[in-house]
Design an enzyme around this catalytic site. Structure first.
Site, PDB file in Angstrom:
ATOM      1  N   ASP A 108       0.708  -1.143   0.142  1.00 45.04           N
ATOM      2  CA  ASP A 108      -0.038   0.007   0.067  1.00 45.04           C
ATOM      3  C   ASP A 108       0.857   1.247  -0.167  1.00 45.04           C
ATOM      4  OD1 ASP A 108      -1.615   2.150   0.448  1.00 45.04           O
ATOM      5  OD2 ASP A 108      -3.009   0.971   1.855  1.00 45.04           O
ATOM      6  N   HIS A 162      -3.653   0.541  -2.665  1.00 47.55           N
ATOM      7  CA  HIS A 162      -4.503   1.196  -1.738  1.00 47.55           C
ATOM      8  C   HIS A 162      -5.869   1.040  -2.433  1.00 47.55           C
ATOM      9  CE1 HIS A 162      -5.276   3.851   1.493  1.00 47.55           C
ATOM     10  NE2 HIS A 162      -6.029   4.518   1.008  1.00 47.55           N
TER      11      HIS A 162
END
Length: 513
Positions: free
Chosen positions: A387, A418
């Site tokens: 992420d 993300h």
């Protein structure tokens, strides 16, 4: 138009400057990440085997369901469930097929890039098949928040004329977008999937977000759940017999976790999920994500706030606000200034000692995990190790929370970016909430819907077992027949509401210790 220019600049910057190896990973990267987190293949398998042990039930196929791809000694699972061993954890491993059915995209494709997945999901337009019917809710301090009820396009005209019946038993899915107010593809697609599975999705918009009028000079602080608490009360008033589930996206998870911690067993939420949450928020605001994304977030927030420049000038030093170049700077100017004239405000911002003390006090009140021990419902967090918004998983994921608190479950994937979680093209998901699944549905959306279904079924099964045990215990009493008759009559006079909190959540003390 400005959004498109921002996206174009970011894409060009990444394509020209960013080394290809930075975001087109090799097959060995996930293994290195797992080892850095202390979750090697062997440790993962041992944990799963340990979690599958229950005092009441030992499902024989749990370990196989969790690690179907562990054929070689050096092969690492693409997804792992990290949690404290409990009866609910065993149940989830057995009944949530999505938890072991994630195949990340690899090779030279943009879907394998965590950065490009993130930019695509946040900025690329999406033609949604749902229509939103908005309710404005006036709060106790005369502020306004908006609740957008998602309906299908076919039923949009009908819903404009007649609101959803308060007698409806369809479950409510309360969706909390990111803290910047951007309605992303992820939120729109989640509304579509929820509608197709019988939920009534409703999006919570904070003050001034998503064209919500700013009727007061007060903005909502990052972790202040006061507005959300009033919105939940309104939803319960409108749908008194429906179960309530909650989903948050990205930094919006800070608000959801704050609400669940402050309200505890009175949250009226059956289960909750966080998609790509940011846990250590103070540190995140201080360090920020990688530079291109940090710059994009700061620019977007300043554009949104510029609409209210005049009214904010009454309480905020706007010159300092719009010259800030960091997320921390914006947050400090908005919420960490001492009251007084503008000159005093500017002086307070420029003084490091006073600013630092106000900043620490602000996060004492707004840190999402400040009351985490009070959370009384199951919460699933879906995260990816790569992420780019959250940052390094070793320092940003509170693994000790998931390993010690029976209410928190972490579904950790090797890849996904993300709020992306793109899977291999052509390998359509076939283990959805309903048989067959929905083609094109995000893996993370299927996972959280399966989590909600399994959690609800588990609680219902435990309640049936308790009631059966209670009836067996009363059978030998001479007055048992009279007592049972009174108990049933009393229940018939009560409303059929699913939010009898003390009854629903008795499992937490009996089966998670």
């Amino acid at each position: 138009m400005l959004e498109w220019l921002v996206v174009l600049c970011i894409v060009i910057l990444v394509a020209v400057i960013w080394p290809a190896s930075k975001y087109f990973g090799t097959q060995g990267e996930p293994d290195a990440l797992l080892q850095r987190l202390g979750i090697s293949r062997r440790q993962t398998k041992e944990r799963v085997s340990e979690r599958c042990v229950s005092d009441r039930e030992v499902p024989g196929d749990c370990a196989n369901a969790q690690t179907p791809d562990l054929e070689g000694e050096n092969k690492v699972p693409a997804v792992a469930l990290i949690c404290k061993p409990s009866a609910l954890a065993n149940y989830l491993l057995k009944h949530c097929r999505t938890f072991s059915n994630f195949t990340a995209c690899t090779g030279w494709t943009w879907r394998a890039s965590a950065f490009l997945q993130t930019v695509y999901g946040a900025c690329w337009p999406y033609k949604s098949r749902v229509h939103f019917v908005r309710d404005y809710l006036q709060l106790s301090d005369d502020g306004l928040v908006a609740l957008d009820w998602a309906v299908s396009v076919a039923g949009a005209s009908y819903q404009k004329r007649r609101r959803t019946s308060s007698n409806s038993t369809s479950p409510i899915l309360l969706i909390i977008p990111n803290s910047f107010g951007k309605i992303t593809r992820n939120v729109l697609k989640l509304c579509e999937v929820a509608l197709s599975h019988g939920y009534l999705p409703v999006v919570f918009n904070r003050r001034s977000h998503n064209a919500t009028p700013l009727s007061t000079v007060k903005l909502q602080q990052f972790g202040d759940p006061g507005d959300l608490r009033e919105a939940v009360r309104y939803v319960r008033y409108r749908q008194p017999v429906s179960r309530l589930y909650a989903v948050s996206e990205s930094t919006g998870s800070g608000l959801l976790l704050s609400y669940l911690g402050e309200c505890g067993s009175s949250s009226y939420v059956t289960a909750a999920a966080c998609l790509s949450p940011v846990f250590r928020c103070q540190s995140w605001f201080e360090k920020g994500p990688i530079w291109p994304l940090h710059w994009a977030l700061v620019t977007y927030q300043r554009i949104c706030l510029s609409r209210y420049r005049t009214v904010l000038g009454e309480t905020v030093h706007t010159d300092t606000l719009f010259s800030s170049c960091s997320l921390r700077g914006l947050e400090e100017v908005l919420f960490c200034q001492q009251p007084g004239p503008k000159g005093a405000l500017a002086l307070a911002v420029g003084t490091s000692s006073s600013s630092g003390g106000a900043w620490e006090a602000y996060w004492e009140r707004n840190e999402p995990l400040r009351d985490v021990d009070e959370v009384a419902i199951p919460v699933l967090s879906v995260c990816a190790q790569d992420d780019p918004i959250r940052g390094d998983p070793q320092s940003t994921l509170p693994l000790e929370l998931f390993e010690s608190n029976p209410h928190f479950f972490l579904l950790l994937t090797t890849r996904g970016g993300h709020c992306g979680f793109n899977t291999q093209e052509g390998s359509a998901f076939s283990g959805g909430v309903t048989s067959g699944g929905t083609p094109g549905t995000s893996w993370s959306h299927q996972a959280l819907l399966e989590f909600f279904r399994a959690t609800t079924d588990f609680i219902a099964a435990e309640e049936r077992a308790k009631q059966a045990a209670r009836r067996r215990g009363l059978g030998g009493s001479s007055q048992g027949k009279v007592f049972r008759h009174r108990s049933v009559s009393t229940c018939k006079r009560l409303p059929a509401c699913s939010h009898n909190i003390h009854t629903i959540y008795n499992w937490q003390r009996s089966y998670t210790r």
